[in-house]
Design a protein around this motif. Sequence first.
Motif, PDB file in Angstrom:
ATOM      1  N   ASP A 216       0.828  -1.214   0.000  1.00 35.50           N
ATOM      2  CA  ASP A 216       0.000   0.000   0.000  1.00 35.50           C
ATOM      3  C   ASP A 216       0.864   1.266   0.000  1.00 35.50           C
ATOM      4  OD1 ASP A 216      -2.171  -1.798   0.326  1.00 35.50           O
ATOM      5  OD2 ASP A 216      -1.869  -1.771   2.487  1.00 35.50           O
ATOM      6  N   LEU A 217       1.770   1.361  -0.962  1.00 35.49           N
ATOM      7  CA  LEU A 217       2.708   2.490  -1.017  1.00 35.49           C
ATOM      8  C   LEU A 217       2.083   3.679  -1.746  1.00 35.49           C
ATOM      9  CD1 LEU A 217       5.618   3.489  -0.437  1.00 35.49           C
ATOM     10  CD2 LEU A 217       6.230   2.629  -2.717  1.00 35.49           C
ATOM     11  N   PHE A 218       2.124   4.819  -1.089  1.00 38.28           N
ATOM     12  CA  PHE A 218       1.696   6.093  -1.676  1.00 38.28           C
ATOM     13  C   PHE A 218       2.869   7.068  -1.573  1.00 38.28           C
ATOM     14  CE2 PHE A 218      -2.209   4.080  -0.391  1.00 38.28           C
ATOM     15  CZ  PHE A 218      -3.184   4.498  -1.275  1.00 38.28           C
TER      16      PHE A 218
ATOM     17  N   VAL B  87       0.573   1.214  -4.421  1.00 40.03           N
ATOM     18  CA  VAL B  87       1.348   0.175  -5.101  1.00 40.03           C
ATOM     19  C   VAL B  87       1.748  -0.907  -4.109  1.00 40.03           C
ATOM     20  CG1 VAL B  87       3.625  -0.299  -6.122  1.00 40.03           C
ATOM     21  CG2 VAL B  87       2.210   1.551  -7.017  1.00 40.03           C
ATOM     22  N   SER B  88       1.532  -2.163  -4.483  1.00 37.17           N
ATOM     23  CA  SER B  88       1.947  -3.310  -3.672  1.00 37.17           C
ATOM     24  C   SER B  88       2.583  -4.357  -4.575  1.00 37.17           C
ATOM     25  CB  SER B  88       0.750  -3.930  -2.938  1.00 37.17           C
ATOM     26  OG  SER B  88       0.146  -3.019  -2.050  1.00 37.17           O
ATOM     27  N   PHE B  89       3.701  -4.909  -4.155  1.00 35.57           N
ATOM     28  CA  PHE B  89       4.313  -6.042  -4.845  1.00 35.57           C
ATOM     29  C   PHE B  89       5.376  -6.636  -3.939  1.00 35.57           C
ATOM     30  CE2 PHE B  89       6.838  -2.371  -6.223  1.00 35.57           C
ATOM     31  CZ  PHE B  89       8.148  -2.811  -6.063  1.00 35.57           C
TER      32      PHE B  89
ATOM     33  N   LYS C 174       3.673   7.107   2.378  1.00 32.98           N
ATOM     34  CA  LYS C 174       2.818   6.297   3.245  1.00 32.98           C
ATOM     35  C   LYS C 174       2.878   4.860   2.745  1.00 32.98           C
ATOM     36  CE  LYS C 174      -0.460  10.028   4.244  1.00 32.98           C
ATOM     37  NZ  LYS C 174      -1.878  10.464   4.105  1.00 32.98           N
ATOM     38  N   GLY C 175       2.737   3.918   3.666  1.00 30.44           N
ATOM     39  CA  GLY C 175       2.789   2.513   3.309  1.00 30.44           C
ATOM     40  C   GLY C 175       3.998   1.835   3.927  1.00 30.44           C
ATOM     41  N   ASP C 176       4.184   0.582   3.600  1.00 31.48           N
ATOM     42  CA  ASP C 176       5.259  -0.216   4.194  1.00 31.48           C
ATOM     43  C   ASP C 176       6.192  -0.761   3.122  1.00 31.48           C
ATOM     44  OD1 ASP C 176       4.161   0.031   6.811  1.00 31.48           O
ATOM     45  OD2 ASP C 176       2.719  -1.552   6.334  1.00 31.48           O
TER      46      ASP C 176
ATOM     47  N   MET D  45       3.119  -0.674 -14.985  1.00 29.16           N
ATOM     48  CA  MET D  45       2.686   0.522 -14.254  1.00 29.16           C
ATOM     49  C   MET D  45       2.072   1.536 -15.199  1.00 29.16           C
ATOM     50  SD  MET D  45       5.325   1.517 -11.173  1.00 29.16           S
ATOM     51  CE  MET D  45       4.065   2.529 -10.364  1.00 29.16           C
ATOM     52  N   TYR D  46       1.046   2.213 -14.678  1.00 32.06           N
ATOM     53  CA  TYR D  46       0.443   3.324 -15.420  1.00 32.06           C
ATOM     54  C   TYR D  46      -0.115   4.328 -14.430  1.00 32.06           C
ATOM     55  CZ  TYR D  46      -2.261   6.038 -18.737  1.00 32.06           C
ATOM     56  OH  TYR D  46      -2.749   7.070 -19.491  1.00 32.06           O
ATOM     57  N   ALA D  47       0.225   5.593 -14.609  1.00 27.52           N
ATOM     58  CA  ALA D  47      -0.304   6.686 -13.780  1.00 27.52           C
ATOM     59  C   ALA D  47      -0.124   6.415 -12.290  1.00 27.52           C
ATOM     60  CB  ALA D  47      -1.776   6.936 -14.101  1.00 27.52           C
ATOM     61  N   GLY D  48       1.060   5.913 -11.917  1.00 32.44           N
ATOM     62  CA  GLY D  48       1.372   5.726 -10.509  1.00 32.44           C
ATOM     63  C   GLY D  48       0.810   4.468  -9.885  1.00 32.44           C
ATOM     64  N   LYS D  49       0.235   3.575 -10.703  1.00 31.69           N
ATOM     65  CA  LYS D  49      -0.351   2.347 -10.170  1.00 31.69           C
ATOM     66  C   LYS D  49       0.154   1.145 -10.966  1.00 31.69           C
ATOM     67  CE  LYS D  49      -4.662   2.265  -8.860  1.00 31.69           C
ATOM     68  NZ  LYS D  49      -4.615   2.366  -7.401  1.00 31.69           N
ATOM     69  N   ILE D  50       0.202  -0.014 -10.325  1.00 31.72           N
ATOM     70  CA  ILE D  50       0.413  -1.259 -11.058  1.00 31.72           C
ATOM     71  C   ILE D  50      -0.945  -1.718 -11.571  1.00 31.72           C
ATOM     72  CG2 ILE D  50       1.043  -3.698 -10.851  1.00 31.72           C
ATOM     73  CD1 ILE D  50       3.215  -2.849  -8.873  1.00 31.72           C
ATOM     74  N   ILE D  51      -1.032  -1.937 -12.898  1.00 38.98           N
ATOM     75  CA  ILE D  51      -2.327  -2.280 -13.483  1.00 38.98           C
ATOM     76  C   ILE D  51      -2.380  -3.731 -13.973  1.00 38.98           C
ATOM     77  CG2 ILE D  51      -3.089   0.063 -13.988  1.00 38.98           C
ATOM     78  CD1 ILE D  51      -1.631  -2.040 -16.755  1.00 38.98           C
TER      79      ILE D  51
END
Length: 348
Positions: free
Chosen positions: A11-13, A29-31, A67-69, A229-235
């Motif tokens: 949950d990275l922001f 983003v999570s992976f 934010k996030g871990d 990735m697209y627009a700051g997110k993994i899609i």
Amino acid sequence: MDKETILQIKDLFVDFRTYAGRVKAIRDVSFDLKKGETLAIVGESGSGKSVTTRTLMGLSAKNAEIKGDILFKGKNLTELSENDWSKVRGNEIAMIFQDPMTSLDPTMRIGLQIAEPIMKHEKASKKAALDRALELMKQVGIPNAEEHINDYPHQWSGGMRQRAVIAIALATNPEILIADEPTTALDVTIQAQILQLMKKIQKTSDSSIIFITHDLGVVAGMADRVAVMYAGKIIEYGTVEEIFYNPQHPYTWGLLNSMPTTDTASGSLESIPGTPPDLLNPPKGDAFTPRNQYALDIDLEEEPPFFKVSDSHYAATWLLDDRAPQVTPPDSILKRWDRWATLKGGKR
């Protein structure tokens, strides 16, 4: 037997405070990364790839809010002080930057630059560190290393400088190697040599690699898994075979259709229309909607969740919802699907 997970992002922001407003560069983003594997993160410029990796290295700009871990060996890297980061960065996690000429100090001899992290992190003497630097120069394929250990960066070609940057990253045997478009500035022949070198090094050291690129052709021979990735997110993410032969997101289709292959007919390459969105004000719903000829009405209103394609393959597109109408992707994608069904026993 499943490989050990060495890095986990949850949950990275990442937002950047600017005079114009808050830029939402990374959005949930999570992976994870497993020991000994290569994870490729692909996407257009501005998709958030480099911001993600700089965050993993603790190199975010001062105006960044995170934010996030980011969990590594029982530590949450987002909570480290700069003093703690200096023990991790370049030691346990190292980075190969895109342009070797700006990564190297033009006023310092290359051998000393390779030796520097060894002296810092392993408290080695200068002589011992230089001896190790010489070994590293040979390991990364620098010819006549003894004659060139005292050279300056401007005396070397781009490919040789990139080998020096790799040697610096390898100096302390890091567990994770982050490669941020390491072959972009090199010609095709040298690119192939550098990629082959990285694969060889990974095999002997069992290190894990996060490989950042916009070039899917590089990904094919380098990665185990791929995150798009697209627009700051993994899609979309999955194994390299799943992304190449069973892609599900229209953005992934577009990336693949813009990449030449041995089957590509003359003049058949296609670009993705439009431009990525302004992340000062990310659009409502699916950020790819304005560029997506397959967009549904719901894409304008609601962001799609991840839909499971297989145990290792997920894609965030409403086209995978049971209620979605059937759409016909481009012929080139249908051919990939057919190959997937034939070679892997996959299902559309």
